[in-house]
Design a protein around this motif. Structure first.
Motif: not given
Length: 555
Positions: A9, A13, A41
């Motif tokens: 990321l 993010k 994620d």
């Protein structure tokens, strides 16, 4: 297979960054990168397909080359907010909404939807339950999936209903050909039942008033104007009056025979005669006439109401402001070319069992139950030659002209007797009326604009509000504007109705043969003409694209 560690990321993010060395990790395919994005994620983020394809291309291009030792950096996914799309139908009567679930971003909320509706100018017909149902569905949708539904509906204008006049009493013509049944079940062909009469205060006719209708709206809130129903006057005639407590009822004030006219009804005195012959003389009566016998050769009968003849009419003349009903037959002969010895003229209808060598002219319909032979018949309505069972009814020879349509069991004869039919010959008149209405509406629009301009040029109200003369002038101008607007709206309704009449003219007015059209039948429908060269079975004959068309299915 790529290691999960090549993707991470971004610092905020909001993106997935791919860092690879071509000579170490290549060559690659799109399928090698997809598992990377399926990690917990990253799975909620939006895959950027163009960026992934570009990464694969660059990695594979540099793979095996010296420059392939350097690390490459790509953004292959990102967070993406949900979206809402509003589609409005072409007629602006319906709006649908499509909501797309977010990819790791912010889902669409009710305020977002309201803002989008406002930008699309959706104001009316919204359904909050439908909107909330879509938002609820959104909560269980996977990233990037959509749900859609209709969230707003306009309301069509409801046009008014035309006024209807409903007659509540029978007429003399309805007594015709209704023989009375005997106790043993047989039929007495000479007994046609009691004479139809009314007495004071009998209800003759009831009017169902026209309705205004209700306006509608589209999803933008634009008003859709309705077309008000067309009024139909019900005016009292001789021997009738409007009910004192109900303006929609017409009642009798005298005893006599009920007669229907164009705007209502009247009650006539009844003159009863056995035979009209040289001994009785010509008859001219203000009221209705019942002749229980025959009207003989050379005699003339005139009445302001109906004329009912229980026997025959032979080479005589009858003229009535109401209906002419002949229980048996109308018989004439050919005096010379185009001249026939029997003439019947009615402002209402003409009804008879059979007619031959006679001239018939009716403002209303003409009904002959058996045969119409070698006669000249003209009607502003329909001409029907047919019995109640549709077993017999022939038009043979002569000229038959009906504005609204002609129906018979058979036209012409096996001997190829020349038979001429004219139907629906007045479309050009309707077109001319339509043109005149259009010109009148345009003139009113121009006059309205000029009046509006004069009103805009008025000085400020403060300068003339105490001037009685100026106030009266402004009032007159406003009244004139109101009257002009009302008249324009009325003529626009008439224009719409007239346009429908013109466009559907030949669909509404046609010739119908229940069994046969023989050879040598000349058919004129408007500007279309055809002379039959062969026999036709049951069919409807219309003017389609200025040509005579025979439809054997639409019966």
């Amino acid at each position: 297979m790529l290691e999960p560690s090549v993707a991470a990321l971004s610092a905020d993010k909001s993106k997935v960054e791919l860092r690879v060395v071509p000579n170490t990790h290549g060559p690659l395919s799109v399928e090698d990168i997809t598992p990377i994005l399926n990690q917990p994620d990253f799975v909620m983020l939006y895959p950027i397909s163009p960026a992934i394809n570009k990464a694969v291309t660059e990695i594979n291009t540099l793979c095996g080359q010296k420059t392939g030792d350097h690390e490459l950096f790509f953004v292959i996914a990102e967070r993406k907010d949900g979206s809402v799309i509003i589609d409005v139908s072409e007629d602006k009567m319906q709006a649908s909404m499509t909501i797309t679930s977010a990819w790791g971003g912010k889902d669409v909320s009710l305020p977002d939807i309201l803002t989008t509706l406002k930008s699309k100018k959706i104001k009316m017909g919204l359904s909050k339950p439908r909107i909330m149902a879509l938002i609820q569905r959104l909560s269980i949708l996977p990233p990037g999936e959509s749900c859609e539904g209709i969230i707003a509906n306009g309301k069509p204008a409801v046009n008014g209903e035309n006024a209807i006049l409903t007659r509540k009493v029978a007429l003399a013509r309805e007594r015709l050909l209704q023989p009375q049944e005997r106790e043993d079940g047989s039929v007495d062909m000479r007994n046609l039942g009691a004479l139809i009469t009314v007495k004071p205060n009998d209800v003759l006719m009831v009017k169902t008033p026209a309705t205004i209708g209700t306006p509608g709206f589209n999803v933008h809130g634009d008003v859709l104007q309705q077309i008000p129903g067309k009024d139909k006057p019900m005016e009292p005639g001789t021997g009738t009056s409007i009910h004192p407590k109900d303006p929609n009822k017409l009642i009798a004030t005298l005893s006599g025979q009920p007669v229907e006219n164009r705007k209502g009804m009247q009650v006539d005195d009844m003159l009863q005669i056995k035979d009209v012959d040289v001994r009785y003389g010509h008859v001219n009566f203000k009221g209705s006439i019942l002749i229980t016998g025959d009207v003989h050769e050379g005699m003339e009968v005139k009445a302001s109401g109906d004329v009912t003849v229980m026997g025959f009419v032979e080479s005589a003349s009858i003229e009535a402001q109401g209906d002419v009903i002949v229980s048996k037959g109308v018989i004439g002969r050919l005096i010379k070319e185009q001249e026939l010895s029997t003439k019947i003229k009615a402002s209402g209808q003409i009804c008879a069992q059979f007619v031959q060598y006679s001239h018939l002219e009716a403002q209303g319909d003409i009904l002959v139950t058996k045969q119409l032979l070698h006669s000249h018949s003209t009607s502003n309505g329909f001409i029907t030659v047919c019995d109640t069972q549709c077993r017999r009814g022939d038009i043979v020879g002569g000229v038959t002209t009906a504005n609204k349509g002609i129906r018979a069991i058979a036209f012409g004869a096996t001997a190829s007797t020349k038979t001429v039919l004219y139907c629906a010959m007045h479309q050009d008149e309707f077109k001319q009326q339509l043109k005149e209405l259009d010109g009148s509406i345009k003139a009113m629009v121009v006059a309205g604009l000029e009046l509006e301009a004069r009103l805009r040029k008025l000085p400020p109200k403060a300068e003339w509000q105490n001037d009685a003369g100026m106030i009266e002038q402004v009032k007159m101008m406003l009244d004139q504007k109101h009257q002009m607007t009302a008249e324009q709206a009325k003529e626009e309704v008439e224009y719409t109705q007239q346009l429908t009449e013109v466009e559907n003219y030949y669909d509404n007015y046609f010739i119908k043969a229940e069994k046969h059209i023989f050879t040598n039948v000349e058919i004129h429908i408007g500007n279309a003409f055809n002379r039959t060269q062969r026999e036709h079975g049951p069919c409807v004959v219309k003017n389609i694209n200025h040509e005579i068309s025979y439809d054997y299915n639409n019966r």
